[in-house]
Structures are given as C-alpha cells and as structure tokens.
Design a protein around this motif. Sequence first.
Motif, PDB file in Angstrom:
ATOM      1  N   TRP A   1      64.391 -32.597  32.039  1.00 38.53           N
ATOM      2  CA  TRP A   1      64.625 -33.110  33.403  1.00 38.53           C
ATOM      3  C   TRP A   1      64.518 -31.736  34.468  1.00 38.53           C
ATOM      4  O   TRP A   1      64.947 -30.239  34.038  1.00 38.53           O
ATOM      5  CB  TRP A   1      66.455 -32.760  34.080  1.00 38.53           C
ATOM      6  N   GLU A   2      63.335 -31.726  34.826  1.00 40.79           N
ATOM      7  CA  GLU A   2      63.213 -30.733  36.411  1.00 40.79           C
ATOM      8  C   GLU A   2      64.026 -30.463  37.737  1.00 40.79           C
ATOM      9  O   GLU A   2      63.538 -31.775  37.928  1.00 40.79           O
ATOM     10  CB  GLU A   2      61.277 -30.532  36.367  1.00 40.79           C
ATOM     11  N   ILE A   3      64.300 -29.967  37.774  1.00 45.68           N
ATOM     12  CA  ILE A   3      64.752 -29.897  39.248  1.00 45.68           C
ATOM     13  C   ILE A   3      64.462 -28.745  40.539  1.00 45.68           C
ATOM     14  O   ILE A   3      64.120 -27.364  39.599  1.00 45.68           O
ATOM     15  CB  ILE A   3      66.094 -29.273  39.602  1.00 45.68           C
TER      16      ILE A   3
ATOM     17  N   GLU B   1      72.890 -30.228  32.651  1.00 41.62           N
ATOM     18  CA  GLU B   1      73.941 -30.476  31.972  1.00 41.62           C
ATOM     19  C   GLU B   1      73.588 -29.650  30.819  1.00 41.62           C
ATOM     20  O   GLU B   1      74.347 -29.500  30.532  1.00 41.62           O
ATOM     21  CB  GLU B   1      73.957 -32.107  31.030  1.00 41.62           C
ATOM     22  N   LYS B   2      72.501 -29.380  30.130  1.00 39.17           N
ATOM     23  CA  LYS B   2      72.437 -28.670  29.517  1.00 39.17           C
ATOM     24  C   LYS B   2      72.513 -27.047  29.619  1.00 39.17           C
ATOM     25  O   LYS B   2      72.270 -26.901  31.049  1.00 39.17           O
ATOM     26  CB  LYS B   2      71.163 -28.839  28.923  1.00 39.17           C
ATOM     27  N   ARG B   3      73.120 -26.045  29.032  1.00 32.24           N
ATOM     28  CA  ARG B   3      73.269 -24.964  29.180  1.00 32.24           C
ATOM     29  C   ARG B   3      71.650 -23.937  29.640  1.00 32.24           C
ATOM     30  O   ARG B   3      72.277 -22.867  30.041  1.00 32.24           O
ATOM     31  CB  ARG B   3      74.016 -24.205  27.741  1.00 32.24           C
ATOM     32  N   THR B   4      70.753 -23.952  29.119  1.00 33.03           N
ATOM     33  CA  THR B   4      69.731 -23.358  29.394  1.00 33.03           C
ATOM     34  C   THR B   4      69.940 -23.561  31.224  1.00 33.03           C
ATOM     35  O   THR B   4      69.000 -22.366  32.092  1.00 33.03           O
ATOM     36  CB  THR B   4      68.414 -23.391  29.191  1.00 33.03           C
TER      37      THR B   4
ATOM     38  N   GLN C   1      71.727 -21.148  32.706  1.00 31.54           N
ATOM     39  CA  GLN C   1      71.664 -19.435  32.593  1.00 31.54           C
ATOM     40  C   GLN C   1      70.109 -19.902  33.625  1.00 31.54           C
ATOM     41  O   GLN C   1      70.162 -18.123  33.716  1.00 31.54           O
ATOM     42  CB  GLN C   1      70.917 -19.867  31.191  1.00 31.54           C
ATOM     43  N   GLN C   2      69.230 -20.314  33.056  1.00 30.64           N
ATOM     44  CA  GLN C   2      68.158 -20.169  34.459  1.00 30.64           C
ATOM     45  C   GLN C   2      68.527 -19.756  36.132  1.00 30.64           C
ATOM     46  O   GLN C   2      68.053 -19.046  37.352  1.00 30.64           O
ATOM     47  CB  GLN C   2      67.076 -21.561  34.703  1.00 30.64           C
ATOM     48  N   TRP C   3      69.409 -20.461  36.535  1.00 27.19           N
ATOM     49  CA  TRP C   3      69.918 -20.706  37.783  1.00 27.19           C
ATOM     50  C   TRP C   3      70.670 -18.777  38.004  1.00 27.19           C
ATOM     51  O   TRP C   3      69.988 -19.019  38.861  1.00 27.19           O
ATOM     52  CB  TRP C   3      71.134 -21.395  37.975  1.00 27.19           C
ATOM     53  N   ASP C   4      71.524 -18.252  36.955  1.00 26.39           N
ATOM     54  CA  ASP C   4      71.737 -17.398  36.992  1.00 26.39           C
ATOM     55  C   ASP C   4      70.520 -16.276  37.363  1.00 26.39           C
ATOM     56  O   ASP C   4      70.964 -15.333  38.043  1.00 26.39           O
ATOM     57  CB  ASP C   4      72.868 -16.891  35.913  1.00 26.39           C
ATOM     58  N   CYS C   5      69.766 -16.325  36.480  1.00 24.24           N
ATOM     59  CA  CYS C   5      68.675 -15.498  36.435  1.00 24.24           C
ATOM     60  C   CYS C   5      68.185 -15.645  37.278  1.00 24.24           C
ATOM     61  O   CYS C   5      67.680 -14.646  38.806  1.00 24.24           O
ATOM     62  CB  CYS C   5      67.357 -15.397  35.575  1.00 24.24           C
TER      63      CYS C   5
ATOM     64  N   ASP D   1      62.860 -23.002  40.517  1.00 24.24           N
ATOM     65  CA  ASP D   1      62.386 -24.115  39.526  1.00 24.24           C
ATOM     66  C   ASP D   1      63.326 -24.005  38.188  1.00 24.24           C
ATOM     67  O   ASP D   1      63.757 -23.250  37.084  1.00 24.24           O
ATOM     68  CB  ASP D   1      61.370 -24.505  39.501  1.00 24.24           C
ATOM     69  N   LEU D   2      64.410 -25.628  38.353  1.00 25.49           N
ATOM     70  CA  LEU D   2      65.172 -24.836  37.076  1.00 25.49           C
ATOM     71  C   LEU D   2      64.443 -26.162  36.232  1.00 25.49           C
ATOM     72  O   LEU D   2      64.451 -27.511  35.918  1.00 25.49           O
ATOM     73  CB  LEU D   2      66.518 -25.619  37.327  1.00 25.49           C
ATOM     74  N   GLU D   3      64.152 -25.893  34.282  1.00 30.36           N
ATOM     75  CA  GLU D   3      63.247 -27.117  33.452  1.00 30.36           C
ATOM     76  C   GLU D   3      64.808 -26.925  32.437  1.00 30.36           C
ATOM     77  O   GLU D   3      64.700 -25.846  31.490  1.00 30.36           O
ATOM     78  CB  GLU D   3      62.213 -26.665  32.787  1.00 30.36           C
ATOM     79  N   SER D   4      64.788 -28.253  32.274  1.00 31.35           N
ATOM     80  CA  SER D   4      65.797 -28.363  31.040  1.00 31.35           C
ATOM     81  C   SER D   4      65.307 -28.200  30.280  1.00 31.35           C
ATOM     82  O   SER D   4      66.051 -27.926  28.864  1.00 31.35           O
ATOM     83  CB  SER D   4      66.801 -30.122  30.509  1.00 31.35           C
ATOM     84  N   TYR D   5      63.730 -28.369  29.590  1.00 34.39           N
ATOM     85  CA  TYR D   5      63.172 -28.123  28.773  1.00 34.39           C
ATOM     86  C   TYR D   5      63.176 -26.767  27.748  1.00 34.39           C
ATOM     87  O   TYR D   5      62.319 -26.612  26.440  1.00 34.39           O
ATOM     88  CB  TYR D   5      61.947 -28.841  28.294  1.00 34.39           C
ATOM     89  N   ARG D   6      63.830 -25.366  28.285  1.00 35.88           N
ATOM     90  CA  ARG D   6      63.355 -24.403  27.697  1.00 35.88           C
ATOM     91  C   ARG D   6      64.573 -24.390  27.521  1.00 35.88           C
ATOM     92  O   ARG D   6      65.934 -24.397  27.019  1.00 35.88           O
ATOM     93  CB  ARG D   6      63.307 -24.029  29.096  1.00 35.88           C
ATOM     94  N   ARG D   7      64.714 -22.952  25.926  1.00 35.60           N
ATOM     95  CA  ARG D   7      65.363 -22.889  25.362  1.00 35.60           C
ATOM     96  C   ARG D   7      66.998 -22.196  25.981  1.00 35.60           C
ATOM     97  O   ARG D   7      66.641 -21.418  26.999  1.00 35.60           O
ATOM     98  CB  ARG D   7      65.122 -21.819  23.933  1.00 35.60           C
ATOM     99  N   SER D   8      68.087 -22.270  24.729  1.00 34.57           N
ATOM    100  CA  SER D   8      69.128 -21.542  25.795  1.00 34.57           C
ATOM    101  C   SER D   8      68.328 -20.310  25.535  1.00 34.57           C
ATOM    102  O   SER D   8      68.812 -19.690  24.336  1.00 34.57           O
ATOM    103  CB  SER D   8      70.307 -22.057  25.150  1.00 34.57           C
ATOM    104  N   TRP D   9      69.129 -19.387  26.512  1.00 40.13           N
ATOM    105  CA  TRP D   9      68.812 -17.887  26.147  1.00 40.13           C
ATOM    106  C   TRP D   9      69.673 -17.545  26.727  1.00 40.13           C
ATOM    107  O   TRP D   9      70.231 -16.414  28.058  1.00 40.13           O
ATOM    108  CB  TRP D   9      67.740 -17.393  26.107  1.00 40.13           C
ATOM    109  N   ASP D  10      71.237 -16.995  25.637  1.00 44.21           N
ATOM    110  CA  ASP D  10      71.999 -15.981  26.429  1.00 44.21           C
ATOM    111  C   ASP D  10      72.302 -14.526  27.012  1.00 44.21           C
ATOM    112  O   ASP D  10      72.199 -13.639  27.674  1.00 44.21           O
ATOM    113  CB  ASP D  10      73.240 -16.127  25.447  1.00 44.21           C
TER     114      ASP D  10
END
Length: 263
Positions: free
Chosen positions: A173-175, A211-214, A217-221, A233-242
């Motif tokens: 998903w891309e938002i 739904e995905k944690r990433t 994380q992208q929103w936080d950034c 832009d938020l993309e759910s196909y990017r890896r999760s990175w704490d």
Amino acid sequence: MRIEVPASPTEPVVVGEGDKAVGIHRPGDPSTEVSELQNGVGTHEIVGGSEVVTAVKADSTVQIATVLNDASAPGRFDYAIDLPEGARLELSNGQPFVWAADGSMIGGFFPAWAIDASGQSVATHYEVAGNVLTQVVEHENDTELTYPIVADPAYRRGMIDQVKWERWANGGWEIRLTVTTLARVTQPINPAIVDTEGLRDLREHHPRGMEKRTMAQQWDCHVVGLPGTINIDLESYRRSWDDWRAGIIPAILQGNPAKACNW
C-alpha cells in the motif's frame, strides 16, 4: 467540516459536529453586532475601542484576531469554550488542546502570537482555567510598541489535512498525504502530539494501509522533518526499521534528506 460564525458576538463560533463540536465564545460587548465584510470576515468592538475579527481560512482554520488599538486596551482576553461531554481543555507546553473523553484530540489552538504595527513581537501567552482560555498580551508597560497590536488565537481540527491517495503498488500500500497548518505549528513545541494524533487518524481511516509497522515508523520519521515537508509518502513495502533515526544524519550529509524516511 461544519464551521458556523454567528452574527451576534454573544453566540459561540462552532467548529465540528456531534461529539466533536467545540464552541468558542469571543470577547466583546454584547450590545454590538458583527458586521459582515465582502470576504465574509466578521468584526465587532470590544472594550477600549479594540476589535475582534473572526475569519475562516481556506484550510478550515478559524482565526479570531484581537486588535488592540491603543495602550488603553485590556491585556487579558477570555474565550469560554463549550466542550463536548467529558472533554477537557488543557495546555501542553503553553499550547491549548481540546481532548475528548477517550483521550483523543478533538482540536487545538495555534501557539500564542501577538505582533505590533511595526512587526515587533509582543510578549503573550495562554492561561487555562476550567473551560476558559485566556490570552494575555503584555503590552501595558512597554513604551516601545507601535499600535495597533494584533493577537491571533486560531483553532483547527486534526493533524491530517488530506489523504491524496491510498493505492496498491509495488506489492504494498502507498499512502500520500498532507498535514494541517496546526500540525506544522505544533511540531516544534509538541512533536509527540503531532506524531500520536496523526497516527491515530491514519490508523482509524486507513486501517488496511497502515497495518504494517513500517508505516508508523515512516510517519514518525516524517514528523521529525515536518517543517520542510509538503507531501508525505508512506509505503508498506519498505522494511520495518526500529533504528530509523540512525539514517537521518547520513541522508542529510548525502544531500538527500528525503531518503531519511524512505529507506
């Protein structure tokens, strides 16, 4: 969004509907009527010959500008707030927010702001007592000020302005979204509120895409770099990175700060 600016200054400006409706009572002389100008801006007199000018901005911000015409104008201006049942008005780092009974944010006021006719900032701050918001403008003993002075309470709902799209692409998903002016002015002093309330909004209205944690994380950034951001832009196909914060400085040093939140 429902916004009502009544002709009588004794009636509140209403923003929102149902259990999200907030009424803002303006300071003023009950005997005066609001005069409607060509652009829909309403104005009425208050004590000392000063004025309150109410305007609804294109982005749905309600601006209530108090104009202090001379040194005889008062220094305290009370705004009683009609709150939904169970809601509360509170200051966070000097900035007023309206919180619902469930702990979510209904809306917020911009940080206190006042400026004189020469462009000089005037000392000002907010105080809260129960459901009354008071803006204090410290002008009485300052002989260096040039009148009139404008103090500018402004109220806005929410942190997310518009989600331009939510779509499936590249296996996820891309938002794409933009944030409100309230989010931008809040970020320097209350970034945690922008982060939490924006994420709450996105998860409520776009649960599948967020739904995905990433995505969180992208929103936080992006909240960290919000002042220089237009589209997010938020993309759910990017890896999760704490440990995403570790990528901010390298991205800046490489001359590509946008990469910090698009790892």
